[in-house]
Design a protein around this motif. Structure first.
Motif, PDB file in Angstrom:
ATOM      1  N   SER A 196      -4.367  -1.963  -6.416  1.00  0.00           N
ATOM      2  CA  SER A 196      -4.542  -2.484  -5.061  1.00  0.00           C
ATOM      3  C   SER A 196      -5.929  -2.147  -4.533  1.00  0.00           C
ATOM      4  N   ILE A 197      -6.333  -2.922  -3.554  1.00  0.00           N
ATOM      5  CA  ILE A 197      -7.594  -2.686  -2.855  1.00  0.00           C
ATOM      6  C   ILE A 197      -7.232  -2.127  -1.480  1.00  0.00           C
ATOM      7  N   PRO A 198      -7.530  -0.851  -1.227  1.00  0.00           N
ATOM      8  CA  PRO A 198      -7.231  -0.266   0.080  1.00  0.00           C
ATOM      9  C   PRO A 198      -8.054  -0.906   1.196  1.00  0.00           C
ATOM     10  N   GLN A 199      -7.633  -0.682   2.432  1.00  0.00           N
ATOM     11  CA  GLN A 199      -8.355  -1.197   3.591  1.00  0.00           C
ATOM     12  C   GLN A 199      -9.759  -0.609   3.675  1.00  0.00           C
ATOM     13  N   SER A 200     -10.700  -1.449   4.069  1.00  0.00           N
ATOM     14  CA  SER A 200     -12.083  -1.042   4.385  1.00  0.00           C
ATOM     15  C   SER A 200     -12.773  -0.291   3.241  1.00  0.00           C
ATOM     16  N   THR A 201     -12.587  -0.761   1.998  1.00  0.00           N
ATOM     17  CA  THR A 201     -13.221  -0.108   0.849  1.00  0.00           C
ATOM     18  C   THR A 201     -13.888  -1.141  -0.058  1.00  0.00           C
ATOM     19  N   THR A 202     -14.594  -0.633  -1.042  1.00  0.00           N
ATOM     20  CA  THR A 202     -15.172  -1.488  -2.085  1.00  0.00           C
ATOM     21  C   THR A 202     -14.674  -1.004  -3.445  1.00  0.00           C
ATOM     22  N   LEU A 203     -13.379  -0.663  -3.520  1.00  0.00           N
ATOM     23  CA  LEU A 203     -12.824  -0.148  -4.774  1.00  0.00           C
ATOM     24  C   LEU A 203     -11.416  -0.658  -5.013  1.00  0.00           C
ATOM     25  N   ILE A 204     -10.966  -0.496  -6.252  1.00  0.00           N
ATOM     26  CA  ILE A 204      -9.602  -0.829  -6.649  1.00  0.00           C
ATOM     27  C   ILE A 204      -8.950   0.455  -7.148  1.00  0.00           C
ATOM     28  N   ASN A 205      -7.800   0.789  -6.575  1.00  0.00           N
ATOM     29  CA  ASN A 205      -7.030   1.956  -7.017  1.00  0.00           C
ATOM     30  C   ASN A 205      -5.996   1.532  -8.042  1.00  0.00           C
ATOM     31  N   LEU A 206      -5.801   2.327  -9.073  1.00  0.00           N
ATOM     32  CA  LEU A 206      -4.753   2.098 -10.054  1.00  0.00           C
ATOM     33  C   LEU A 206      -3.720   3.203  -9.904  1.00  0.00           C
ATOM     34  N   GLN A 207      -2.450   2.808  -9.849  1.00  0.00           N
ATOM     35  CA  GLN A 207      -1.370   3.759  -9.651  1.00  0.00           C
ATOM     36  C   GLN A 207      -0.183   3.401 -10.537  1.00  0.00           C
ATOM     37  N   THR A 208       0.722   4.362 -10.671  1.00  0.00           N
ATOM     38  CA  THR A 208       2.030   4.078 -11.254  1.00  0.00           C
ATOM     39  C   THR A 208       3.033   4.058 -10.119  1.00  0.00           C
ATOM     40  N   TYR A 209       4.099   3.309 -10.340  1.00  0.00           N
ATOM     41  CA  TYR A 209       5.170   3.175  -9.363  1.00  0.00           C
ATOM     42  C   TYR A 209       6.463   3.515 -10.077  1.00  0.00           C
ATOM     43  N   ALA A 210       7.180   4.517  -9.585  1.00  0.00           N
ATOM     44  CA  ALA A 210       8.424   4.966 -10.227  1.00  0.00           C
ATOM     45  C   ALA A 210       9.593   4.088  -9.809  1.00  0.00           C
ATOM     46  N   ASP A 211      10.326   3.556 -10.787  1.00  0.00           N
ATOM     47  CA  ASP A 211      11.481   2.698 -10.512  1.00  0.00           C
ATOM     48  C   ASP A 211      12.554   3.413  -9.699  1.00  0.00           C
ATOM     49  N   THR A 212      12.825   4.661 -10.026  1.00  0.00           N
ATOM     50  CA  THR A 212      13.948   5.369  -9.413  1.00  0.00           C
ATOM     51  C   THR A 212      13.647   5.906  -8.024  1.00  0.00           C
ATOM     52  N   THR A 213      12.443   6.380  -7.789  1.00  0.00           N
ATOM     53  CA  THR A 213      12.135   7.013  -6.502  1.00  0.00           C
ATOM     54  C   THR A 213      11.258   6.153  -5.598  1.00  0.00           C
ATOM     55  N   ALA A 247       8.143   6.227  -5.680  1.00  0.00           N
ATOM     56  CA  ALA A 247       6.928   6.989  -5.425  1.00  0.00           C
ATOM     57  C   ALA A 247       5.754   6.443  -6.240  1.00  0.00           C
ATOM     58  N   ALA A 248       4.596   6.424  -5.613  1.00  0.00           N
ATOM     59  CA  ALA A 248       3.368   5.999  -6.290  1.00  0.00           C
ATOM     60  C   ALA A 248       2.500   7.217  -6.566  1.00  0.00           C
ATOM     61  N   ALA A 249       1.782   7.175  -7.695  1.00  0.00           N
ATOM     62  CA  ALA A 249       0.881   8.262  -8.061  1.00  0.00           C
ATOM     63  C   ALA A 249      -0.332   7.665  -8.766  1.00  0.00           C
ATOM     64  N   ALA A 250      -1.479   8.274  -8.573  1.00  0.00           N
ATOM     65  CA  ALA A 250      -2.708   7.815  -9.227  1.00  0.00           C
ATOM     66  C   ALA A 250      -2.562   7.910 -10.738  1.00  0.00           C
ATOM     67  N   ILE A 251      -3.207   6.988 -11.470  1.00  0.00           N
ATOM     68  CA  ILE A 251      -3.210   7.024 -12.929  1.00  0.00           C
ATOM     69  C   ILE A 251      -4.376   7.903 -13.371  1.00  0.00           C
ATOM     70  N   ALA A 252      -4.055   8.929 -14.131  1.00  0.00           N
ATOM     71  CA  ALA A 252      -5.087   9.846 -14.619  1.00  0.00           C
ATOM     72  C   ALA A 252      -5.987   9.150 -15.634  1.00  0.00           C
TER      73      ALA A 252
END
Length: 87
Positions: free
Chosen positions: A47-64, A66-71
């Motif tokens: 996703s591209i967060p608000q007011s930025t010039t970057l793209i964040n990559l994350q994982t999304y857990a099916d069960t919870t 919860a999102a977390a950054a990809i190392a």
């Protein structure tokens, strides 16, 4: 994108988009990964967060939900991102 000799520290981000994204909304980006380890039961998202010039990559857990950054990984065969964003 791909790399073969990274230090493997930090989280994966794509920086340097040509324009700053809108302050209104987080914007989704389609992602395809090849040879990047993701924990079972999780899916990659970008996703591209608000007011930025970057793209964040994350994982999304099916069960919870919860999102977390990809190392950062030392080697990745392919990272393909596709999308557009509102300014």
């Amino acid at each position: 994108l791909g790399w073969s000799a990274h230090t493997g520290t930090g989280n994966i981000q794509v920086t340097g988009l040509p324009y700053t994204s809108s302050a209104d909304v987080i914007q989704p980006v389609t992602i395809w990964l090849n040879n990047l380890a993701i924990t079972a039961g999780q899916h990659a998202q970008a996703s591209i967060p608000q007011s930025t010039t970057l793209i964040n990559l994350q994982t999304y857990a099916d069960t919870t939900g919860a999102a977390a950054a990809i190392a950062m990984d030392t080697s990745v065969d392919g990272l393909l991102l596709k999308g557009s964003y509102r300014l």
